[in-house]
Design a protein around this motif. Structure first.
Motif, PDB file in Angstrom:
ATOM      1  N   THR A  44       0.821  -1.204   0.000  1.00 50.52           N
ATOM      2  CA  THR A  44       0.000   0.000   0.000  1.00 50.52           C
ATOM      3  C   THR A  44       0.860   1.261   0.000  1.00 50.52           C
ATOM      4  OG1 THR A  44      -0.253  -0.122   2.417  1.00 50.52           O
ATOM      5  CG2 THR A  44      -2.015  -1.081   1.066  1.00 50.52           C
ATOM      6  N   ASP A  45       2.054   1.178   0.562  1.00 50.04           N
ATOM      7  CA  ASP A  45       2.971   2.320   0.507  1.00 50.04           C
ATOM      8  C   ASP A  45       3.427   2.570  -0.936  1.00 50.04           C
ATOM      9  OD1 ASP A  45       3.853   4.243   2.296  1.00 50.04           O
ATOM     10  OD2 ASP A  45       5.845   3.346   2.476  1.00 50.04           O
ATOM     11  N   PHE A  46       3.708   1.500  -1.673  1.00 48.06           N
ATOM     12  CA  PHE A  46       4.053   1.650  -3.094  1.00 48.06           C
ATOM     13  C   PHE A  46       2.868   2.206  -3.879  1.00 48.06           C
ATOM     14  CE2 PHE A  46       7.557  -1.648  -2.686  1.00 48.06           C
ATOM     15  CZ  PHE A  46       8.570  -0.734  -2.898  1.00 48.06           C
ATOM     16  N   ALA A  47       1.658   1.777  -3.541  1.00 46.96           N
ATOM     17  CA  ALA A  47       0.470   2.297  -4.221  1.00 46.96           C
ATOM     18  C   ALA A  47       0.311   3.793  -3.952  1.00 46.96           C
ATOM     19  CB  ALA A  47      -0.777   1.541  -3.762  1.00 46.96           C
ATOM     20  N   LYS A  48       0.538   4.213  -2.713  1.00 42.44           N
ATOM     21  CA  LYS A  48       0.480   5.647  -2.397  1.00 42.44           C
ATOM     22  C   LYS A  48       1.512   6.423  -3.198  1.00 42.44           C
ATOM     23  CE  LYS A  48       1.257   5.934   1.904  1.00 42.44           C
ATOM     24  NZ  LYS A  48       1.447   6.276   3.307  1.00 42.44           N
ATOM     25  N   ALA A  49       2.715   5.896  -3.279  1.00 45.07           N
ATOM     26  CA  ALA A  49       3.774   6.580  -4.034  1.00 45.07           C
ATOM     27  C   ALA A  49       3.402   6.662  -5.511  1.00 45.07           C
ATOM     28  CB  ALA A  49       5.099   5.853  -3.856  1.00 45.07           C
ATOM     29  N   GLY A  50       2.836   5.596  -6.060  1.00 46.59           N
ATOM     30  CA  GLY A  50       2.411   5.601  -7.457  1.00 46.59           C
ATOM     31  C   GLY A  50       1.318   6.627  -7.718  1.00 46.59           C
ATOM     32  N   LEU A  51       0.347   6.715  -6.825  1.00 47.98           N
ATOM     33  CA  LEU A  51      -0.714   7.713  -6.972  1.00 47.98           C
ATOM     34  C   LEU A  51      -0.162   9.128  -6.881  1.00 47.98           C
ATOM     35  CD1 LEU A  51      -3.556   6.080  -4.865  1.00 47.98           C
ATOM     36  CD2 LEU A  51      -3.533   6.443  -7.329  1.00 47.98           C
ATOM     37  N   LEU A  52       0.767   9.341  -5.977  1.00 52.75           N
ATOM     38  CA  LEU A  52       1.379  10.656  -5.848  1.00 52.75           C
ATOM     39  C   LEU A  52       2.148  11.033  -7.109  1.00 52.75           C
ATOM     40  CD1 LEU A  52       2.056  13.132  -4.126  1.00 52.75           C
ATOM     41  CD2 LEU A  52       4.006  11.859  -3.233  1.00 52.75           C
ATOM     42  N   LEU A  53       2.947  10.093  -7.625  1.00 51.70           N
ATOM     43  CA  LEU A  53       3.705  10.369  -8.847  1.00 51.70           C
ATOM     44  C   LEU A  53       2.783  10.607 -10.042  1.00 51.70           C
ATOM     45  CD1 LEU A  53       6.677   7.870  -8.479  1.00 51.70           C
ATOM     46  CD2 LEU A  53       6.753  10.357  -8.310  1.00 51.70           C
ATOM     47  N   ALA A  54       1.721   9.813 -10.151  1.00 56.64           N
ATOM     48  CA  ALA A  54       0.775  10.002 -11.251  1.00 56.64           C
ATOM     49  C   ALA A  54       0.096  11.365 -11.145  1.00 56.64           C
ATOM     50  CB  ALA A  54      -0.267   8.884 -11.247  1.00 56.64           C
ATOM     51  N   LEU A  56       1.305  14.088  -9.692  1.00 55.20           N
ATOM     52  CA  LEU A  56       2.296  15.113 -10.032  1.00 55.20           C
ATOM     53  C   LEU A  56       2.532  15.181 -11.533  1.00 55.20           C
ATOM     54  CD1 LEU A  56       4.882  14.603  -7.154  1.00 55.20           C
ATOM     55  CD2 LEU A  56       3.298  16.512  -7.455  1.00 55.20           C
ATOM     56  N   TRP A  57       2.584  14.027 -12.172  1.00 49.75           N
ATOM     57  CA  TRP A  57       2.797  13.983 -13.623  1.00 49.75           C
ATOM     58  C   TRP A  57       1.626  14.644 -14.348  1.00 49.75           C
ATOM     59  CZ3 TRP A  57       0.278  11.174 -17.577  1.00 49.75           C
ATOM     60  CH2 TRP A  57       0.937  11.204 -18.816  1.00 49.75           C
ATOM     61  N   LEU A  58       0.397  14.339 -13.914  1.00 53.77           N
ATOM     62  CA  LEU A  58      -0.775  14.942 -14.553  1.00 53.77           C
ATOM     63  C   LEU A  58      -0.807  16.452 -14.343  1.00 53.77           C
ATOM     64  CD1 LEU A  58      -3.518  12.294 -13.745  1.00 53.77           C
ATOM     65  CD2 LEU A  58      -2.550  12.829 -15.987  1.00 53.77           C
ATOM     66  N   LEU A  59      -0.477  16.889 -13.134  1.00 55.09           N
ATOM     67  CA  LEU A  59      -0.441  18.330 -12.866  1.00 55.09           C
ATOM     68  C   LEU A  59       0.635  19.032 -13.699  1.00 55.09           C
ATOM     69  CD1 LEU A  59      -0.981  18.405  -9.015  1.00 55.09           C
ATOM     70  CD2 LEU A  59      -2.541  19.261 -10.781  1.00 55.09           C
ATOM     71  N   ALA A  60       1.799  18.425 -13.805  1.00 52.25           N
ATOM     72  CA  ALA A  60       2.878  19.017 -14.596  1.00 52.25           C
ATOM     73  C   ALA A  60       2.494  19.063 -16.078  1.00 52.25           C
ATOM     74  CB  ALA A  60       4.155  18.221 -14.416  1.00 52.25           C
ATOM     75  N   ARG A  61       1.843  18.031 -16.537  1.00 50.06           N
ATOM     76  CA  ARG A  61       1.415  17.979 -17.935  1.00 50.06           C
ATOM     77  C   ARG A  61       0.327  19.023 -18.218  1.00 50.06           C
ATOM     78  NH1 ARG A  61      -0.441  12.609 -21.229  1.00 50.06           N
ATOM     79  NH2 ARG A  61      -1.276  13.858 -22.902  1.00 50.06           N
ATOM     80  N   LYS A  62      -0.591  19.179 -17.279  1.00 46.31           N
ATOM     81  CA  LYS A  62      -1.642  20.184 -17.427  1.00 46.31           C
ATOM     82  C   LYS A  62      -1.034  21.586 -17.413  1.00 46.31           C
ATOM     83  CE  LYS A  62      -5.866  21.885 -15.342  1.00 46.31           C
ATOM     84  NZ  LYS A  62      -6.780  21.805 -14.220  1.00 46.31           N
ATOM     85  N   GLY A  63      -0.079  21.807 -16.538  1.00 48.24           N
ATOM     86  CA  GLY A  63       0.592  23.106 -16.465  1.00 48.24           C
ATOM     87  C   GLY A  63       1.371  23.411 -17.718  1.00 48.24           C
TER      88      GLY A  63
END
Length: 68
Positions: A44-54, A56-63
């Motif tokens: 579940t810690d890896f899942a949290k990290a994956g959600l956080l990275l995804a 951030l990636w979506l926000l950076a792409r939108k920006g």
């Protein structure tokens, strides 16, 4: 995060303390339960990290799309 703070971590800590000075042969069931909780915590810690990275990636792409 709440499951980590209020469920997994206390269970892992309690089982770890119980196993700290226990005879490993007699405590096989407790050791297995500890392993299952620990494994679930890590996954579940890896899942949290994956959600956080995804996120951030979506926000950076939108920006980046707004700047052009």
């Amino acid at each position: 995060v709440l499951a980590h703070a209020f469920w997994f971590a206390p269970q892992i800590q309690a089982l770890g303390r119980a196993l700290d000075f226990a005879d490993r042969a007699r405590e096989a069931g407790t050791l297995r339960t500890f392993g299952l909780y620990h494994g679930a915590y890590v996954l579940t810690d890896f899942a949290k990290a994956g959600l956080l990275l995804a996120s951030l990636w979506l926000l950076a792409r939108k920006g980046a799309g707004d700047a052009g």
